[in-house]
Design an enzyme around this catalytic site. Structure first.
Site, PDB file in Angstrom:
ATOM      1  N   HIS A 202      25.336 -79.622  22.438  1.00 25.37           N
ATOM      2  CA  HIS A 202      24.974 -78.411  23.329  1.00 25.37           C
ATOM      3  C   HIS A 202      23.719 -78.035  24.146  1.00 25.37           C
ATOM      4  O   HIS A 202      23.895 -77.347  24.464  1.00 25.37           O
ATOM      5  CB  HIS A 202      24.786 -77.611  22.045  1.00 25.37           C
ATOM      6  CG  HIS A 202      26.259 -77.394  20.764  1.00 25.37           C
ATOM      7  ND1 HIS A 202      26.630 -78.227  20.201  1.00 25.37           N
ATOM      8  CD2 HIS A 202      26.984 -76.188  20.749  1.00 25.37           C
ATOM      9  CE1 HIS A 202      27.567 -78.040  19.345  1.00 25.37           C
ATOM     10  NE2 HIS A 202      28.000 -76.567  20.092  1.00 25.37           N
ATOM     11  N   ARG A 309      29.078 -68.081  19.989  1.00 22.79           N
ATOM     12  CA  ARG A 309      28.161 -68.867  18.838  1.00 22.79           C
ATOM     13  C   ARG A 309      27.165 -68.067  18.397  1.00 22.79           C
ATOM     14  O   ARG A 309      26.432 -67.844  18.641  1.00 22.79           O
ATOM     15  CB  ARG A 309      27.922 -70.032  19.252  1.00 22.79           C
ATOM     16  CG  ARG A 309      29.073 -71.277  20.160  1.00 22.79           C
ATOM     17  CD  ARG A 309      28.738 -72.085  21.264  1.00 22.79           C
ATOM     18  NE  ARG A 309      29.702 -73.835  20.855  1.00 22.79           N
ATOM     19  CZ  ARG A 309      30.129 -73.290  22.261  1.00 22.79           C
ATOM     20  NH1 ARG A 309      30.271 -72.478  23.740  1.00 22.79           N
ATOM     21  NH2 ARG A 309      31.377 -74.389  22.378  1.00 22.79           N
ATOM     22  N   ARG A 346      32.571 -66.188  15.925  1.00 21.90           N
ATOM     23  CA  ARG A 346      32.171 -67.017  14.737  1.00 21.90           C
ATOM     24  C   ARG A 346      30.924 -67.467  14.142  1.00 21.90           C
ATOM     25  O   ARG A 346      30.194 -67.073  14.447  1.00 21.90           O
ATOM     26  CB  ARG A 346      32.243 -68.563  15.273  1.00 21.90           C
ATOM     27  CG  ARG A 346      32.067 -69.688  14.503  1.00 21.90           C
ATOM     28  CD  ARG A 346      32.280 -70.940  15.634  1.00 21.90           C
ATOM     29  NE  ARG A 346      31.045 -71.295  15.888  1.00 21.90           N
ATOM     30  CZ  ARG A 346      31.248 -72.497  17.111  1.00 21.90           C
ATOM     31  NH1 ARG A 346      31.953 -73.577  17.317  1.00 21.90           N
ATOM     32  NH2 ARG A 346      30.262 -73.020  17.554  1.00 21.90           N
ATOM     33  N   GLU A 449      38.849 -77.864  14.114  1.00 21.00           N
ATOM     34  CA  GLU A 449      37.269 -78.907  14.822  1.00 21.00           C
ATOM     35  C   GLU A 449      38.177 -80.271  14.020  1.00 21.00           C
ATOM     36  O   GLU A 449      37.517 -81.010  14.975  1.00 21.00           O
ATOM     37  CB  GLU A 449      36.073 -78.439  14.574  1.00 21.00           C
ATOM     38  CG  GLU A 449      36.487 -76.915  15.449  1.00 21.00           C
ATOM     39  CD  GLU A 449      35.029 -76.513  14.909  1.00 21.00           C
ATOM     40  OE1 GLU A 449      34.491 -76.961  16.392  1.00 21.00           O
ATOM     41  OE2 GLU A 449      34.991 -76.204  13.690  1.00 21.00           O
ATOM     42  N   ASN A 472      35.675 -80.381  21.595  1.00 20.64           N
ATOM     43  CA  ASN A 472      34.505 -80.854  21.824  1.00 20.64           C
ATOM     44  C   ASN A 472      34.836 -81.451  20.029  1.00 20.64           C
ATOM     45  O   ASN A 472      34.374 -83.039  19.801  1.00 20.64           O
ATOM     46  CB  ASN A 472      33.336 -79.686  21.513  1.00 20.64           C
ATOM     47  CG  ASN A 472      33.953 -79.061  22.511  1.00 20.64           C
ATOM     48  OD1 ASN A 472      34.011 -79.318  23.720  1.00 20.64           O
ATOM     49  ND2 ASN A 472      32.683 -77.841  22.478  1.00 20.64           N
ATOM     50  N   ASP A 473      34.743 -80.807  19.133  1.00 15.86           N
ATOM     51  CA  ASP A 473      34.622 -81.326  17.867  1.00 15.86           C
ATOM     52  C   ASP A 473      35.742 -81.829  17.120  1.00 15.86           C
ATOM     53  O   ASP A 473      35.725 -83.228  16.841  1.00 15.86           O
ATOM     54  CB  ASP A 473      34.143 -80.547  16.024  1.00 15.86           C
ATOM     55  CG  ASP A 473      32.604 -80.295  16.643  1.00 15.86           C
ATOM     56  OD1 ASP A 473      31.892 -81.282  16.770  1.00 15.86           O
ATOM     57  OD2 ASP A 473      32.123 -79.037  16.495  1.00 15.86           O
ATOM     58  N   ARG A 483      28.920 -86.503  19.739  1.00 18.34           N
ATOM     59  CA  ARG A 483      29.503 -86.744  21.012  1.00 18.34           C
ATOM     60  C   ARG A 483      27.915 -85.979  21.914  1.00 18.34           C
ATOM     61  O   ARG A 483      27.895 -85.285  22.833  1.00 18.34           O
ATOM     62  CB  ARG A 483      29.598 -84.740  20.842  1.00 18.34           C
ATOM     63  CG  ARG A 483      29.366 -83.696  20.230  1.00 18.34           C
ATOM     64  CD  ARG A 483      29.985 -81.973  19.461  1.00 18.34           C
ATOM     65  NE  ARG A 483      29.865 -81.164  20.801  1.00 18.34           N
ATOM     66  CZ  ARG A 483      30.458 -79.651  19.969  1.00 18.34           C
ATOM     67  NH1 ARG A 483      31.070 -79.948  18.551  1.00 18.34           N
ATOM     68  NH2 ARG A 483      30.116 -79.131  20.697  1.00 18.34           N
ATOM     69  N   CYS A 520      38.885 -73.611  22.492  1.00 15.85           N
ATOM     70  CA  CYS A 520      37.427 -72.915  23.287  1.00 15.85           C
ATOM     71  C   CYS A 520      36.060 -73.735  23.383  1.00 15.85           C
ATOM     72  O   CYS A 520      35.473 -73.826  23.251  1.00 15.85           O
ATOM     73  CB  CYS A 520      36.800 -71.987  22.635  1.00 15.85           C
ATOM     74  SG  CYS A 520      36.603 -72.233  20.371  1.00 15.85           S
TER      75      CYS A 520
HETATM   76  C1  PEP Z   1      34.033 -77.386  19.727  1.00 11.37           C
HETATM   77  O1  PEP Z   1      33.964 -77.948  18.631  1.00 11.37           O
HETATM   78  O2  PEP Z   1      35.027 -77.143  20.854  1.00 11.37           O
HETATM   79  C2  PEP Z   1      33.472 -75.683  20.028  1.00 11.37           C
HETATM   80  C3  PEP Z   1      33.931 -75.584  20.453  1.00 11.37           C
HETATM   81  O3  PEP Z   1      32.502 -75.609  19.092  1.00 11.37           O
HETATM   82  P1  PEP Z   1      31.158 -76.201  19.736  1.00 11.37           P
HETATM   83  O4  PEP Z   1      31.441 -76.659  20.629  1.00 11.37           O
HETATM   84  O5  PEP Z   1      30.004 -75.236  19.410  1.00 11.37           O
HETATM   85  O6  PEP Z   1      30.678 -77.067  17.738  1.00 11.37           O
HETATM   86 MG    MG Z   2      32.663 -77.080  16.831  1.00 15.47          MG
END
Ligand code: PEP
Ligand code: MG
Length: 596
Positions: A202, A309, A346, A449, A472-473, A483, A520
Site C-alpha cells: 500500500h 479505500r 469499500r 481477492e 493485488n490480493d 505483496r 480495481c
Molecule cells: C486489491 O487487492 O487488488 C485491491 C484493489 O485492494 P487493496 O489493494 O486495497 O488491497
Molecule cells: Mg485488496
C-alpha cells in the site's frame, strides 16, 4: 562518487533532487519550508527547545535519588554534552538558514548525518553513543512539539517552492507506513525511495496515486545514501543513481522533459470516450483514498469511483476511530464531488499492510512474528467489530441519499461472511429508519481477492449486484506471496498462468450471471495488461486517476474481436507475458487514434 542502488519501480517517471533521509521512527516529524522572514523565529524555536531540554536534564540530574547508580548521572552528563555540542545545534541552524527547513526537519536531517558518523566509528563505546544522541533529539522534538502544531504541508500561506534553496527534494527512508505516505501527498517531495516493500504494497500504491516517481525494496538505500546527496530516481526501471555525473544527469533531465511532454499529450484524451476500434465501450473508473481525491478523478475523466479505500479514514488516529457523522461527511463529500457519477465505497480493509496505527507492514511482521495478510483483515475485522461495522454501513447508506453509491465488501471468502454482512446491512437500515435518518438504495458488490471467491463466484453472485476483482490480493493469495515483502517480490507475478486463469474465470462467471464486473487492482492501471484483459471480456477498469489517459489510449487502439482470437493461446502458454507481447503489441502499435 557516483553509484547506483536497485529496487522495484513502483511509480513511473524520473525524479531528480537532493536526498532527505528520514528514519521510520521520525517520519511523523513535520516537514515544511519556512519563509526567509521566519528564519530567525525558527532558529529561536530551536534555541528555546535546547534551553528547555537543558533545564529538564539538569533538573533530572539534581533530583536523582542519593542511592541512584552513578552511571545515571554520568549518562545525563553525556546527554547534556551532546545537547551543547555545536555539531548538532550549529549545523541544524544551517539547515534552517540555508534550506529553509522548519526546525524539526532541520534537526532530524542533522541527526541522520551524525548518526551515520557514529555508525562508522571504530570505537564501540563511541559508536554506542548514537542511541544517546537519538534520545537527546527525541527530547528536543518533544520540546518543540509542545510549541506550535506541526504538519507535513508547507506552513500556511507558504507555497511549496517559495524558499531560497531551489533544489527539489526526494525522500529516502527505510520504510514508510501507508498512512504516513498519505500525509506526504501534500508534501514537498518529488520522489521516494524505500529499502523495503513490494510493488503492490500500500505504500507503493499511495506513491503511485501521488503520481511521483518511486522505487521500493531498494534494500540498503537509506543506509548508503547520505543526507543531501543528489539522487536520480528512475521510477520506470527501479534504478536510483546517487551523485550522478553531469552527463548522466543531463540524460535523465532529457527523459524527465520527455515524460512531461507525453503526459501533456495524454491528458488531451481526458474527455474522449473510451471506445475500442470495434465499438466496444470501456468504463474508466478511479481508485481514491480520501474524499479530496475525487476532484482529481473527475479532472482525469473518470466516469465514477470504482474503489474508495475507506480504511485511510481510519488510520493514524491514535486508536480513536472516525464516528458515523465524520464518516458520513467524508463519503458525502466524495459523492458530491463526483457530481452524480457513481462512487463505490469499500468497507474498511484494515489489517495486513494497513494497520490502524502508523506501523509499516515490516514493523508489524517483526513485532508480532505473524503473517498479518492471513489474519484479521478486511471483512473479517469488520465482522469482529459489529458495532463499528454497522456505524460505517449507516454512514455509507446515508451518503447514498446524496448521490449514486455502491457498497463493496473486501476479501469475501465464506458464504457465512456474506450472510453476516447482509444481516449487518439490514440492521443498519433499520437503525436509520428508527432514527428517522434518510438513506438511499445501494447496490452491493463483492471483491474477488482470494482464489476461493473465484471458485465459488456463481454462488456468491446470487447475493451480489456486482463484482470487483482485486488483483493485488488475488495474486498474493494465489501465489502465496506477501505483496509487501521485497524478499519475495520477484515471485509476485501477475502473468502467472494460474493468476490469469482465475481472472478470466471471474470475468466469465460474472458475465454468465449477468452481473457487472470490474478490476480495481493495479493491473487495471498497467498498460501491459490492457489488451489481455480486454480479450477476457473486461469492460470496466478502475485505477489511479493519473493512469486513466494511458489506459484509455490503449483502449482506443484495441480491436477486441482480434484480441479475443488470441486469448486461448496466451492462457495456455507457459510464458503468457512473452506470448502476449508477441501477439498484442504489434497490433496495438499500428496507426490508430492517439492523443497527438
Ligand atoms: C486489491 O487487492 O487488488 C485491491 C484493489 O485492494 P487493496 O489493494 O486495497 O488491497
Ligand atoms: Mg485488496
Amino acid at each position: 562518487m557516483s553509484f547506483q542502488v536497485f529496487g522495484l519501480p513502483v511509480s513511473r517517471g524520473v525524479a531528480i533532487g537532493r536526498a532527505v533521509l528520514v528514519a521510520s521512527s521520525r517520519i511523523d516529524v513535520a516537514h515544511y519550508f519556512i519563509n526567509e522572514t521566519d528564519v530567525e523565529a525558527e532558529t529561536e524555536r530551536l534555541r528555546g527547545a535546547r534551553d528547555a531540554v537543558a533545564l529538564e536534564l539538569t533538573t533530572l540530574q539534581r533530583d536523582l535519588p542519593v542511592d541512584a547508580p552513578p552511571e545515571l548521572s554520568a549518562l545525563l552528563d553525556v546527554h547534556l554534552m551532546l545537547l551543547r555540542d555545536e555539531t548538532l545545534v550549529l549545523a541544524t541552524k544551517q539547515w534552517i538558514r540555508e534550506r529553509h527547513y522548519n526546525a524539526e526537519w532541520a534537526l532530524s536531517a542533522q541527526l541522520e548525518v551524525l548518526a551515520r558518523q557514529f555508525d562508522e566509528m571504530e570505537d564501540d563505546y563511541l559508536r554506542e553513543r548514537k542511541a544517546d544522541l537519538e534520545q537527546v533529539v527525541e527530547r528536543l522534538l518533544r520540546a518543540m512539539a509542545r510549541g506550535p502544531s506541526v504538519s507535513y504541508a508547507p506552513a500556511p500561506g507558504v507555497p511549496p517552492r517559495d524558499f531560497a534553496g531551489e533544489d527539489p527534494l526526494v525522500l529516502i527512508a527505510n520504510d514508510i507506513a501507508p498512512a504516513d505516505m498519505l500525509q506526504f501527498k501534500r508534501s514537498v517531495f518529488t520522489g521516494f525511495v524505500t529499502d523495503v516493500g513490494g510493488k503492490t504494497s500500500h505504500t507503493a500504491i499511495v506513491a503511485r496515486s501521488m503520481d511521483i516517481p518511486a522505487v521500493v525494496g531498494a534494500r540498503e538505500a537509506s543506509r548508503i545514501i547520505r543526507q543531501d546527496d543528489w539522487v536520480v530516481i528512475d521510477g520506470d526501471t527501479g534504478v536510483v543513481v546517487v551523485d550522478p555525473s553531469p552527463i548522466v544527469l543531463e540524460e535523465y533531465r532529457f527523459r524527465q522533459r520527455q515524460s512531461g511532454l507525453e503526459r501533456d499529450r495524454l491528458s488531451r484524451l481526458r474527455h474522449t470516450q473510451a471506445i475500442t476500434l470495434d465499438g466496444e465501450r470501456v468504463e474508466m473508473l478511479a481508485n481514491i483514498e480520501l474524499p479530496g481525491d475525487a476532484a482529481a478523478a473527475v479532472e482525469a475523466g473518470a466516469v465514477g469511483v470504482g474503489l474508495f479505500r475507506s480504511e485511510f479514514l481510519f488510520m493514524n488516529r491514535g486508536g480513536e476511530l472516525p464516528g458515523e457523522e465524520e464518516q458520513f461527511e467524508a463519503y458525502r463529500a466524495a459523492v458530491e464531488a463526483m457530481n452524480g457519477l457513481p462512487v463505490t465505497i469499500r468497507t474498511v480493509d484494515i489489517g495486513a499492510d494497513k494497520p490502524l496505527d502508523r506501523m509499516s507492514a515490516n514493523e508489524l511482521r517483526h513485532e508480532h512474528a505473524l503473517n498479518p495478510a492471513l489474519g484479521l483483515r478486511a471483512i473479517r475485522w469488520s465482522l469482529s467489530e459489529p458495532g463499528m461495522f454497522r456505524q460505517q454501513l449507516r454512514a455509507i447508506l446515508r451518503a447514498s441519499a446524496h448521490g449514486k453509491v455502491r457498497l463493496l465488501l473486501p476479501m469475501v471468502a465464506h458464504l457465512g461472511e456474506v450472510r453476516q454482512a447482509f444481516e449487518a446491512i439490514a440492521k443498519a437500515k433499520q437503525q436509520l429508519d428508527e432514527a428517522g435518518k434518510a438513506w438511499g438504495n445501494v447496490e452491493i458488490g463483492t471483491m474477488v481477492e482470494v482464489p476461493a471467491a473465484v471458485l465459488m463466484l456463481p454462488r456468491l453472485l446470487k447475493h451480489f449486484d456486482f463484482v470487483s476483482v482485486g488483483t493485488n490480493d488475488l495474486i498474493q493469495y494465489t501465489l502465496a506471496i506477501d505483496r509487501a515483502d521485497e524478499a519475495v517480490a520477484h515471485l509476485y507475478d501477475p502473468w502467472h498462468p494460474a493468476v490469469l486463469q482465475l481472472i478470466h474465470r471471474a470475468i466469465a462467471e460474472a458475465h454468465a450471471a449477468g452481473k457487472p464486473v470490474s478490476i480495481c487492482g493495479e493491473m487495471a492501471g498497467d498498460t501491459a495488461f490492457t489488451d489481455v484483459l480486454l480479450a477476457m471480456g473486461l469492460r470496466s477498469f478502475s485505477m489511479h486517476p493519473s493512469r486513466i489517459s494511458s489506459i484509455k489510449q490503449r483502449v482506443l487502439r484495441a480491436d477486441t474481436r482480434a484480441l479475443r482470437q488470441h486469448l486461448q493461446e496466451v492462457l495456455a502458454s507457459d510464458d503468457p507475458e512473452a506470448v502476449s507481447q508477441g501477439l498484442f503489441a504489434p497490433r496495438s502499435a499500428r496507426a490508430t487514434p492517439t492523443a497527438a
